[in-house]
Design a protein around this motif. Structure first.
Motif, PDB file in Angstrom:
ATOM      1  N   MET A   1      -7.466  -2.820  -9.403  1.00 25.64           N
ATOM      2  CA  MET A   1      -8.192  -2.305 -10.571  1.00 25.64           C
ATOM      3  C   MET A   1      -9.685  -2.587 -10.396  1.00 25.64           C
ATOM      4  SD  MET A   1      -7.274  -3.077 -14.515  1.00 25.64           S
ATOM      5  CE  MET A   1      -5.519  -2.774 -14.601  1.00 25.64           C
ATOM      6  N   PRO A  68      -5.469   6.955 -13.279  1.00 20.51           N
ATOM      7  CA  PRO A  68      -4.007   6.748 -13.192  1.00 20.51           C
ATOM      8  C   PRO A  68      -3.223   8.025 -13.473  1.00 20.51           C
ATOM      9  CG  PRO A  68      -4.994   5.265 -14.811  1.00 20.51           C
ATOM     10  CD  PRO A  68      -6.080   6.101 -14.299  1.00 20.51           C
ATOM     11  N   GLU A  71      -3.167   9.859 -10.361  1.00 20.23           N
ATOM     12  CA  GLU A  71      -2.253   9.177  -9.443  1.00 20.23           C
ATOM     13  C   GLU A  71      -0.805   9.591  -9.750  1.00 20.23           C
ATOM     14  OE1 GLU A  71      -1.078   4.627  -8.312  1.00 20.23           O
ATOM     15  OE2 GLU A  71      -2.751   4.932  -9.669  1.00 20.23           O
ATOM     16  N   ARG A  87       5.544   4.732  -6.004  1.00 13.20           N
ATOM     17  CA  ARG A  87       5.323   4.013  -7.262  1.00 13.20           C
ATOM     18  C   ARG A  87       3.841   4.152  -7.599  1.00 13.20           C
ATOM     19  NH1 ARG A  87       9.833   4.331  -6.733  1.00 13.20           N
ATOM     20  NH2 ARG A  87      11.499   2.804  -6.814  1.00 13.20           N
ATOM     21  N   VAL A  88       3.498   4.089  -8.893  1.00 11.77           N
ATOM     22  CA  VAL A  88       2.089   4.112  -9.296  1.00 11.77           C
ATOM     23  C   VAL A  88       1.728   2.726  -9.826  1.00 11.77           C
ATOM     24  CG1 VAL A  88       2.055   6.574  -9.809  1.00 11.77           C
ATOM     25  CG2 VAL A  88       2.756   4.981 -11.580  1.00 11.77           C
ATOM     26  N   SER A  89       0.424   2.419  -9.835  1.00  4.67           N
ATOM     27  CA  SER A  89       0.040   1.101 -10.342  1.00  4.67           C
ATOM     28  C   SER A  89       0.258   1.080 -11.851  1.00  4.67           C
ATOM     29  CB  SER A  89      -1.408   0.786  -9.986  1.00  4.67           C
ATOM     30  OG  SER A  89      -2.215   1.886 -10.298  1.00  4.67           O
ATOM     31  N   ASP A  90       0.887   0.038 -12.332  1.00  4.05           N
ATOM     32  CA  ASP A  90       1.294   0.045 -13.745  1.00  4.05           C
ATOM     33  C   ASP A  90       0.878  -1.237 -14.461  1.00  4.05           C
ATOM     34  OD1 ASP A  90       2.924  -1.750 -12.579  1.00  4.05           O
ATOM     35  OD2 ASP A  90       4.814  -0.846 -13.207  1.00  4.05           O
ATOM     36  N   THR A  91      -0.299  -1.747 -14.070  1.00  2.00           N
ATOM     37  CA  THR A  91      -0.716  -3.030 -14.652  1.00  2.00           C
ATOM     38  C   THR A  91      -1.549  -2.863 -15.912  1.00  2.00           C
ATOM     39  OG1 THR A  91      -2.527  -2.945 -13.080  1.00  2.00           O
ATOM     40  CG2 THR A  91      -0.658  -4.341 -12.513  1.00  2.00           C
ATOM     41  N   ARG A  92      -1.950  -1.618 -16.220  1.00  6.64           N
ATOM     42  CA  ARG A  92      -2.804  -1.430 -17.397  1.00  6.64           C
ATOM     43  C   ARG A  92      -2.027  -1.695 -18.686  1.00  6.64           C
ATOM     44  NH1 ARG A  92      -6.977   2.873 -16.195  1.00  6.64           N
ATOM     45  NH2 ARG A  92      -6.813   3.243 -18.419  1.00  6.64           N
ATOM     46  N   GLY A  97      -0.729   2.797 -19.049  1.00  8.29           N
ATOM     47  CA  GLY A  97       0.056   1.778 -18.346  1.00  8.29           C
ATOM     48  C   GLY A  97       1.529   1.886 -18.720  1.00  8.29           C
ATOM     49  N   ARG A 101       4.626   2.670 -16.255  1.00  2.60           N
ATOM     50  CA  ARG A 101       5.840   1.845 -16.120  1.00  2.60           C
ATOM     51  C   ARG A 101       7.084   2.703 -16.295  1.00  2.60           C
ATOM     52  NH1 ARG A 101       2.206  -1.829 -18.037  1.00  2.60           N
ATOM     53  NH2 ARG A 101       2.446  -1.309 -20.226  1.00  2.60           N
ATOM     54  N   ASN A 104       7.561   4.653 -13.131  1.00  2.00           N
ATOM     55  CA  ASN A 104       8.127   3.850 -12.043  1.00  2.00           C
ATOM     56  C   ASN A 104       9.618   3.604 -12.248  1.00  2.00           C
ATOM     57  OD1 ASN A 104       5.808   3.715 -10.610  1.00  2.00           O
ATOM     58  ND2 ASN A 104       5.187   1.714 -11.393  1.00  2.00           N
TER      59      ASN A 104
END
Ligand SMILES: Nc1ncnc2c1ncn2[C@@H]1O[C@H](COP(=O)(O)OP(=O)(O)O)[C@@H](O)[C@H]1O
Ligand SMILES: [Mg+2]
Length: 335
Positions: A1, A68, A71, A87-92, A97, A101, A104
């Motif tokens: 991020m 995102p 993405e 998979r996509v980044s899902d930390t937001r 976010g 999630r 994913n």
């Protein structure tokens, strides 16, 4: 991020983030306009300059918001091509976010379904190939005159054809159950009738010395499709007979409880170890071959039984019998 995204990720919702972007944009454009006028720039070019600065800033800040989403669009295209590991980044912490999630989780689910499908095809092919190979070898021998077409040889071939037929029947059952093409005909039925019938049929092909005993406690009446439940019981009894010692006893027990009717099939065989108690219900699962009883099936019987019982809203599980043996417990809704 990036730093930029982290800056905005403090706010847990898109609405707040957009608010922040707008307020910062307005402030910056005000400051820019005032500064330009102070420096002697005429009003209209100063306004244009301020607008440009604000626009640039919003561009930069909003990129973090939409990145995102881009993405995910890319990842969806990957999924469509069958690459289920993306998979996509899902930390937001915001809604994006949340969406990431969910995305994913969906991708993981698809990957699992795909794996099961591959396994199924591989297992089915393997199970079909074994009897076909045996049959082909026998037929070739007969055709070449190496083996006579006597009743014994034909009997071996017939057994393989029967095995193929059973397997295809079970596969059809599985696919029908999974697509629920065949709705259940539910009605109240007496458990005793089903157990008696299953025992009668099983006695016809049980080895000599294996006794089948039906025990009924009370007057259990279940609510379900008697044909299907009969199929479940027949499957359990078949397994029990196959694992029963000779001489030995297989008990079919029916009783009614609190809101449920319980059917048990109990044998005196080696039983099923606790760590396999769930796995035996998986399709094609058979424990290590050294322990498996000879002339076993394809490992589909219990998975079909579980499907049927689940569709009835009931439960099926393995318990250990005393002093040793397997106790299959089926709980069905009571009438
Ligand atoms: N009564 C039993 N005693 C011991 N093991 C059993 C019993 N019933 C089932 N099993 C084990 O569970 C496995 C899966 O059973 P099932 O799905 O009916 O497949 P199959 O009978 O075709 O092997 C069997 O291969 C066997 O190892
Ligand atoms: Mg079986």
């Amino acid at each position: 991020m990036s730093v930029r995204e982290r800056l905005l990720d403090r706010y847990g919702s898109i609405k707040l983030k957009l608010g922040v972007v707008i307020v910062v944009g307005v402030l910056v454009s005000d400051v820019a306009a005032v500064a330009a006028i102070e420096l002697g720039v005429p009003l209209i070019p100063a306004g244009a300059l301020a607008a440009a600065v604000a626009l640039g800033l919003v561009q930069v800040l909003a990129r973090g918001l939409t990145q995102p989403l881009r993405e995910m669009a890319q990842a969806s295209r990957e999924l469509r091509r069958g690459r289920f590991h993306v998979r996509v980044s899902d930390t937001r912490r915001d809604e994006v976010g949340e969406l990431a999630r969910a995305f994913n989780a969906m991708a993981a689910e698809l990957a699992e379904v795909d794996r099961q499908r591959r396994d199924l095809v591989a297992n089915v092919s393997h199970e079909l190939r074994t009897p076909i190979t045996a049959l082909q070898a026998k037929l070739e021998n007969v055709a070449d005159g190496v083996e006579p077409a006597d009743p014994e040889t034909l009997g071996v071939m017939l057994a393989q054809v029967e095995r193929l037929g059973r397997l295809v029947e079970q596969l059809l059952d599985l696919s029908r159950l999974e697509s629920r093409a065949e709705p259940f005909e539910r009605r109240p039925f007496a458990v005793a009738d089903i157990l008696e019938a299953a025992a009668r049929e099983a006695r016809l092909h049980a080895p000599e010395g294996v006794e089948l005993r039906v025990e009924i406690e009370g007057d259990p009446v279940a609510d379900g499709d008697p044909e299907r439940i009969h199929q479940v019981v027949a499957n359990l009894v078949q397994n029990a007979i196959r694992h029963s010692p000779v001489p030995g006893e297989v008990r079919l027990v029916g009783r009614s409880g609190d809101g449920t009717v319980t059917i048990e099939v109990v044998d005196q065989g080696p039983g099923i170890p606790a760590d396999e108690a769930e796995r035996v219900f998986e399709r094609f699962y058979r424990p290590d071959p050294s322990r498996a009883a000879p002339s076993g099936g394809a490992g589909l019987g219990l998975s079909i039984a579980r499907w049927i019982v689940d569709l009835h809203g009931g439960r099926i599980r393995v318990e250990e019998a005393e002093p040793h043996g397997c106790r299959m417990v089926v709980e069905l809704p009571r009438d």
